[in-house]
Write an enzyme that holds these catalytic residues in place. Structure first.
Site, short mmCIF file in Angstrom:
data_model
loop_
_atom_site.label_atom_id
_atom_site.label_comp_id
_atom_site.label_asym_id
_atom_site.label_seq_id
_atom_site.Cartn_x
_atom_site.Cartn_y
_atom_site.Cartn_z
N HIS A 71 0.84 -1.20 0.00
CA HIS A 71 0.00 0.00 0.00
C HIS A 71 0.87 1.25 0.00
O HIS A 71 2.02 1.22 0.48
CB HIS A 71 -1.02 -0.03 1.14
N ASP A 73 -0.38 4.44 0.93
CA ASP A 73 -0.84 5.49 1.84
C ASP A 73 -0.30 5.23 3.25
O ASP A 73 0.15 4.14 3.57
CB ASP A 73 -2.38 5.56 1.87
N ASP A 101 5.65 1.35 8.04
CA ASP A 101 4.31 0.99 7.55
C ASP A 101 3.94 1.91 6.39
O ASP A 101 3.29 2.91 6.59
CB ASP A 101 3.30 1.11 8.68
N GLU A 133 -5.22 1.84 1.82
CA GLU A 133 -5.24 0.65 2.69
C GLU A 133 -5.64 1.02 4.10
O GLU A 133 -6.40 0.32 4.76
CB GLU A 133 -3.86 -0.03 2.69
N GLU A 134 -5.09 2.15 4.57
CA GLU A 134 -5.26 2.51 5.98
C GLU A 134 -6.70 2.92 6.32
O GLU A 134 -7.04 3.07 7.48
CB GLU A 134 -4.29 3.65 6.36
N GLU A 158 3.85 -5.58 5.18
CA GLU A 158 3.47 -4.96 6.46
C GLU A 158 4.68 -5.15 7.37
O GLU A 158 5.46 -6.08 7.18
CB GLU A 158 2.23 -5.62 7.08
N HIS A 339 2.15 3.81 13.19
CA HIS A 339 0.97 4.58 13.60
C HIS A 339 1.25 5.45 14.83
O HIS A 339 0.37 5.64 15.67
CB HIS A 339 -0.24 3.66 13.89
ZN LIG Z 1 0.37 -1.05 6.59
#
Ligand SMILES: [Zn+2]
Length: 366
Positions: A71, A73, A101, A133-134, A158, A339
């Protein structure tokens, strides 16, 4: 500076929070894929922002022997985090939003293919770049609907600390609206408190969580479908009997258990509260679990390269949306620092990951 670190610094410098367009970061990645066949799957999101998914292949085909899925984003970052797009390298780590990530994975894939003579590959290799994705694997679901690619072996990026992941929990989200009747708080009998009623709904949800926990899948930690009432919002003032109360509830279904089971239990419990309860229950999202693949060629190879046994994860990934192949989730860095401000990836992980991916490409595509 090694090639993967150079590429990662480039990628981190381009903010690609899900609310922004991912076109700049995708174009940056495509610079490293000259000579590949590029299929673009553009769309505009609900806020009219341009998004693009890309399927890049070494041969003109929709059937790949090996695919890397990544991903593009990231989650948002705090405005006062100085390193968010700096790509600063210190103490053997690279800092920035997306560093682990999951731009670190992408940098490793791009570095690995740049060291491979793709013209000599006998079997097709693919790199898939997804948007959004997020915020619910929107891009991956879009590509699945379009049947954009089939792949025999798939690595979904990931941050797994370079440990192969062969199964993952799904993700479901629902909204519960409890309806009451507003009245002056001095005269409770003239109204009905949606907040008091919501209290009973919460106790019912706790019962559902216990029931879910009684059915085990020992491959996971925690070994069951977990349920959380993460948000509650109700009432309009301290001296008004609450007219409405909303509860947001999520659950993470384990493979092998019906993802709808929690929804059935919640409906049953709500019905049991009695006919005078006015409660709406709506499932907003129901992403299936990522079930273990029947074959283990890819997971065995990654286990032997990384010297780490395959495991399972309790968070959702794009792997659930790309069935029909042997799929492993894998990548440098750890979810423990994703995150959040201070997100980083160890340079040593990146270096190892490039070597693993070169070996994986050789094993499946040469
Ligand atoms: Zn991710």
């Amino acid at each position: 500076m090694t090639h993967e670190v150079e590429i990662l610094r480039e990628l981190v410098a381009i903010p690609s929070v899900s609310s922004l367009s991912n076109v700049p970061v995708v174009n940056c990645a495509l610079k490293h894929l000259e000579g590949w066949h590029i299929e673009r799957y553009p769309y505009t999101d609900a806020a009219h922002t341009a998004k693009v998914n890309v399927v890049a292949t070494t041969a003109r085909t929709r059937d790949a022997e090996l695919a890397f899925i990544c991903h593009t984003d990231t989650v948002p970052f705090e405005p006062d985090w100085a390193d968010a797009v700096s790509g600063r390298v210190a103490n053997g780590k690279l800092y920035g939003r997306g560093s682990c990530d999951v731009k670190g994975f992408l940098a490793c894939v791009l570095a690995a293919v740049s060291q491979t003579d793709v013209a000599t590959l006998k079997k097709p290799l693919a790199i898939v770049l997804t948007a959004d994705e997020e915020i619910g694997c929107v891009g991956a679901k879009y590509l699945a609907r379009k049947k954009a690619l089939r792949s025999r072996h798939t690595i979904v990026g990931e941050p797994t600390g370079l440990q192969p992941v062969r199964a993952g929990k799904g993700y479901a989200l629902a909204e519960i609206v409890v309806h009451g009747k507003e009245a002056h708080s001095a005269f409770p009998a003239q109204g009905r408190s949606a907040i008091f009623d919501a209290g009973r709904v919460l106790i019912a949800l706790e019962r559902v969580a216990k029931k879910l926990a009684s059915k085990k899948n020992r491959d996971f930690d925690p070994p069951c479908t977990t349920l959380n009432a993460g948000l509650i919002r109700g009432g309009s003032a301290k001296n008004i009997i609450a007219g409405e109360c909303r509860i947001t509830v999520e659950w993470r279904p384990v493979p092998g258990h019906d993802p709808e089971w929690a929804a059935h239990l919640i409906r049953e419990e709500i019905a049991r509260l009695g006919e005078d309860f006015r409660v709406d229950f709506e499932v907003k999202r129901l992403d299936p679990p990522f079930s273990p693949s029947p074959t283990h060629h890819l997971s065995k190879l990654l286990e032997s390269l990384s010297k780490r046994p395959a495991t399972t994860v309790s968070f959702g990934t794009e792997a659930a949306h790309l069935p029909g192949s042997e799929t492993v989730v894998f990548g440098p860095g750890t979810m423990a620092v994703a995150h959040q401000s201070g997100e980083h990836v160890p340079l040593a992980d990146l270096k190892k990951c490039v070597a693993y991916f070169r070996a994986t490409i050789d094993r499946f595509c040469k």
